[in-house]
Structures are given as structure tokens and as C-alpha cells.
Design a protein around this motif. Structure first.
Motif, PDB file in Angstrom:
ATOM      1  N   TRP A  66       8.545   6.007  -3.001  1.00 43.70           N
ATOM      2  CA  TRP A  66       7.660   7.013  -2.418  1.00 43.70           C
ATOM      3  C   TRP A  66       6.685   6.310  -1.477  1.00 43.70           C
ATOM      4  N   ARG A  67       6.026   7.078  -0.626  1.00 44.52           N
ATOM      5  CA  ARG A  67       4.968   6.518   0.213  1.00 44.52           C
ATOM      6  C   ARG A  67       3.636   6.534  -0.537  1.00 44.52           C
ATOM      7  N   TYR A  68       3.365   7.668  -1.149  1.00 46.28           N
ATOM      8  CA  TYR A  68       2.082   7.884  -1.821  1.00 46.28           C
ATOM      9  C   TYR A  68       2.261   7.848  -3.339  1.00 46.28           C
ATOM     10  N   LEU A  88       0.262  -6.435   4.664  1.00 44.21           N
ATOM     11  CA  LEU A  88       1.679  -6.400   5.032  1.00 44.21           C
ATOM     12  C   LEU A  88       2.250  -5.001   4.841  1.00 44.21           C
ATOM     13  N   HIS A  89       2.611  -4.377   5.941  1.00 41.54           N
ATOM     14  CA  HIS A  89       3.170  -3.019   5.941  1.00 41.54           C
ATOM     15  C   HIS A  89       4.535  -3.017   6.613  1.00 41.54           C
ATOM     16  N   GLU A  90       5.156  -1.818   6.601  1.00 37.10           N
ATOM     17  CA  GLU A  90       6.351  -1.570   7.395  1.00 37.10           C
ATOM     18  C   GLU A  90       6.218  -0.179   8.001  1.00 37.10           C
ATOM     19  N   ASP A  91       7.058   0.101   8.995  1.00 34.91           N
ATOM     20  CA  ASP A  91       7.021   1.410   9.636  1.00 34.91           C
ATOM     21  C   ASP A  91       8.438   1.957   9.700  1.00 34.91           C
ATOM     22  N   ILE A 131       0.851  -1.200   0.000  1.00 35.81           N
ATOM     23  CA  ILE A 131       0.000   0.000   0.000  1.00 35.81           C
ATOM     24  C   ILE A 131       0.888   1.252   0.000  1.00 35.81           C
ATOM     25  N   HIS A 132       1.966   1.188   0.749  1.00 34.81           N
ATOM     26  CA  HIS A 132       2.926   2.299   0.817  1.00 34.81           C
ATOM     27  C   HIS A 132       4.224   1.892   0.113  1.00 34.81           C
ATOM     28  N   GLY A 133       4.668   2.720  -0.823  1.00 33.49           N
ATOM     29  CA  GLY A 133       5.787   2.342  -1.686  1.00 33.49           C
ATOM     30  C   GLY A 133       7.137   2.262  -1.006  1.00 33.49           C
ATOM     31  N   GLU A 134       7.257   2.875   0.182  1.00 30.45           N
ATOM     32  CA  GLU A 134       8.554   2.820   0.882  1.00 30.45           C
ATOM     33  C   GLU A 134       8.600   1.645   1.853  1.00 30.45           C
ATOM     34  N   GLU A 135       7.659   0.708   1.690  1.00 32.87           N
ATOM     35  CA  GLU A 135       7.583  -0.456   2.582  1.00 32.87           C
ATOM     36  C   GLU A 135       7.698  -1.738   1.741  1.00 32.87           C
ATOM     37  N   PRO A 136       8.907  -2.059   1.270  1.00 27.66           N
ATOM     38  CA  PRO A 136       9.058  -3.117   0.257  1.00 27.66           C
ATOM     39  C   PRO A 136       9.063  -4.551   0.788  1.00 27.66           C
TER      40      PRO A 136
END
Ligand code: ZN
Length: 335
Positions: A138-140, A203-206, A95-100
Motif C-alpha cells: 500500500w502507499r498509506y 529514499l523514495h520511488e515514483d 515512507i510509502h509502502g509501494e516504494e520498496p
């Protein structure tokens, strides 16, 4: 990661004509172009896309194009699902591009997803929900800015479908945040009719969490969810410390690594696609109707601060994917 890329290329080389080979080479160069961000160890976009395409090309799953970017027609948000509908496992990632880590873990463990589906459980998977941002780190999808206050919108923002926070009489927003957001959330609303979500894994990252991973739990069994607890154990077994207590930067309380309540003790209502899956009510064309009402929505967050080991984060998310049978049966045993 590169091994299967080469394998696929080799097979293509061996079985296609010179013309097809030329087309393949062109496609390959356009999707794995010089602009792809790979400095953190992530597989380039084209490599992931080829891997995920095995679901329809090798395993006979249905593939649906959720969204095609008008300014980059080679770039698409895609979903795959098993041919048989029914109460389903949904897996979302990227969902967020900086969370690979999530998309790379799914690519690595694709066979585990296929094997799980062969056991007879309907599966829907959106392994890379924001390919444009993934390509750029990117995130967005619409800006390099990480701070949403500077104009970025999430591809998973579902506020235009979700009831307002006060009385729930109107949607929280008048329209979707962006075109891919609209496409993704409308796809979910459409497909949950035939593939109602029993268990959703997102599945995300922070990148701001330096203390460890944590888990969000939503749905009918948000509190003390055994799937959330099991995911926490899997992260820890992979060497990712778990934030057992304290608060997130949003003021939510962490209980044994899991957040199931907002900062005021109520259900989590963050306007995300995860809340959409959990929602009992949604607004469609101004009218309230029953929402997806997932039993369990588990959001996995691995810590992705600068210096966090990419291979370890992927290994942790891969452990979650490998353990789908166990996670599914834990959810299945819920009352
Ligand atoms: Zn995220």
C-alpha cells in the motif's frame, strides 16, 4: 537478500535452546506471513526487520520504538541511532509502502552505514517508516487506495507542525493526520535536539514516473546542492535515466535532475517530513519555535512504474547508501 536471513537463522539455531528456537520459529512465521506482498522482488518484512536489528544487536547502536500498531503488536516503526549525539546524518526510507527499493537497499548496504558511522559521524536511521503499508504494497498505512483524496494519509505528513502558507502565523493543520504520523513527527522533533540534521536523505520511488528518476532538494542549501547533483550521477551510473528538465506532475521545474523550487518558484512546502527537517520554524503546542533547520534535505526518487526493474532500482539506491562518506563531505564543504 535471503543469504543473510539464512545466516542469521543458522546462528540462532546453533546458539539457542530448543525453547528459544521454537519462539524464533513462531516469530518468524508471524512476521513473514502469507499476507506479505513480495511479488515485485522485495524482501518480506520479517527479513528486513531482522537485518535492521543487527544495528543494535551486533553493532551496539541505540534502538527506539517509534510506534507500535495496536492491531498488530509485532509490527513497529523503529529508529536506530549511534550512541554519540551531535550534528548528524539522518536517513529515512519506506515512507510509502509501494516504494520498496530504499528499505531493501539499506538492508543490502547496512555494513556501509555502520562503517560510515564508525568514522565518527552521528547517524540516525529510520529504514522502514511505514512497515504496515510495505507489507501490503500500500502507499498509506490506513487504506489500499493510492489516491490520497480517498482517505489515505502519509506517515510523514507534518502539516500540523508547519506554519500556514499565507502568513505563517498558525499551524497548517489542527492535528496529526494519523497516530503513526504523530509518533513519527514527534520522534523527529525530539531527537533533532540531540542529533541536529546536517544532511537528510529520504529514499523514495515514483511509480508514476516513466521517464526516469529525480531528486528533491530542500534546506538551507536547496538550490544547486552538490549532494543532489552527486545523487543524480549515482542514479545515472546505476542505469536509471535522470529527468534532466521539464516538470513533475505537480508542476515543479526540474533542473539537471533536481527540483528545489515549487511550481511558483518558492521553497518547496509540501507538508512532508522533509519540509519538517528543512523548516526554520515549527509550531509546538500552539507556539512557534525554531525548527530542525537542516542544511540539506535530499529526497531520492527512483522510477517504479510497472515493468521497472526492481534490482536496478535497489542497485541505484544502494549506490547512494554506499557513497555516504562522499555525500557527507560534499555537504560538509558547503559554506
Ligand atoms: Zn514516496
Amino acid at each position: 537478500m535471503r543469504t543473510w536471513f539464512l545466516l542469521v537463522s543458522t546462528v540462532l539455531l546453533a546458539t539457542t535452546s530448543i525453547t528459544a528456537f521454537a519462539e524464533d520459529a513462531v516469530a518468524g512465521s508471524s512476521v513473514a506471513g502469507a499476507t506479505d506482498y513480495v511479488a515485485d522482488g522485495r524482501a518480506p518484512l520479517g527479513e528486513l526487520a531482522q537485518r535492521f536489528a543487527e544495528l543494535d544487536q551486533r553493532h551496539g547502536w541505540s534502538v527506539e520504538t517509534v510506534y507500535t500498531y495496536p492491531d498488530a503488536p509485532d509490527l513497529q516503526i523503529k529508529a536506530w541511532h549511534t550512541r554519540d549525539p551531535g550534528p548528524a546524518l539522518w536517513v529515512l526510507s519506506g515512507i510509502h509502502g509501494e516504494e520498496p527499493a530504499g528499505p531493501n537497499a539499506i538492508a543490502r548496504e547496512l555494513e556501509a552505514v555502520v562503517a560510515f558511522a564508525r568514522s565518527g559521524v552521528p547517524v540516525v536511521i529510520l529504514p522502514l517508516c511505514n512497515p504496515k503499508a510495505y507489507r501490503h504494497n500500500w502507499r498509506y498505512p490506513n487504506t489500499a487506495e493510492r489516491d490520497w483524496k480517498k482517505g489515505g494519509y502519509s506517515v510523514g505528513d507534518a502539516e500540523y507542525l508547519l506554519p500556514d502558507l499565507e502568513q505563517g502565523l498558525t499551524p497548517r493543520d489542527t492535528q496529526a493526520a494519523g497516530p503513526e504520523t504523530r509518533a513519527l513527527t514527534q520522534f523527529v522533533l525530539r531527537l533533532v535536539e540531540r542529533y541536529p540534521p546536517k544532511l537528510v536523505l529520504d529514499l523514495h520511488e515514483d511509480e508514476l514516473s516513466t521517464e526516469g528518476g529525480y531528486i528533491y532538494s530542500q534546506g538551507r542549501h536547496a538550490d544547486a546542492n552538490p549532494v543532489g547533483a552527486a545523487v543524480g550521477e549515482l542514479l545515472q551510473a546505476s542505469g536509471i535515466p535522470l529527468r534532466r528538465s521539464g516538470q513533475t506532475r505537480f508542476g515543479e521545474t526540474i533542473v539537471d535532475g533536481v527540483i528545489s523550487r515549487d511550481d511558483r518558484g518558492g521553497p518547496i512546502r509540501d507538508g512532508s517530513i522533509d519540509e519538517l527537517f528543512a523548516a526554520t520554524d515549527v509550531f509546538v503546542d500552539g507556539r512557534k519555535r525554531r525548527g530542525p533547520t537542516a542544511e540539506s534535505v535530499i529526497v531520492v526518487e527512483t522510477p517504479a512504474f510497472a515493468g521497472a526493474r526492481f534490482d536496478q532500482r535497489v542497485a541505484a539506491q544502494a549506490a547512494v547508501v554506499r557513497n555516504l562518506p562522499r555525500l557527507w563531505s560534499l555537504n560538509d564543504a558547503l559554506p
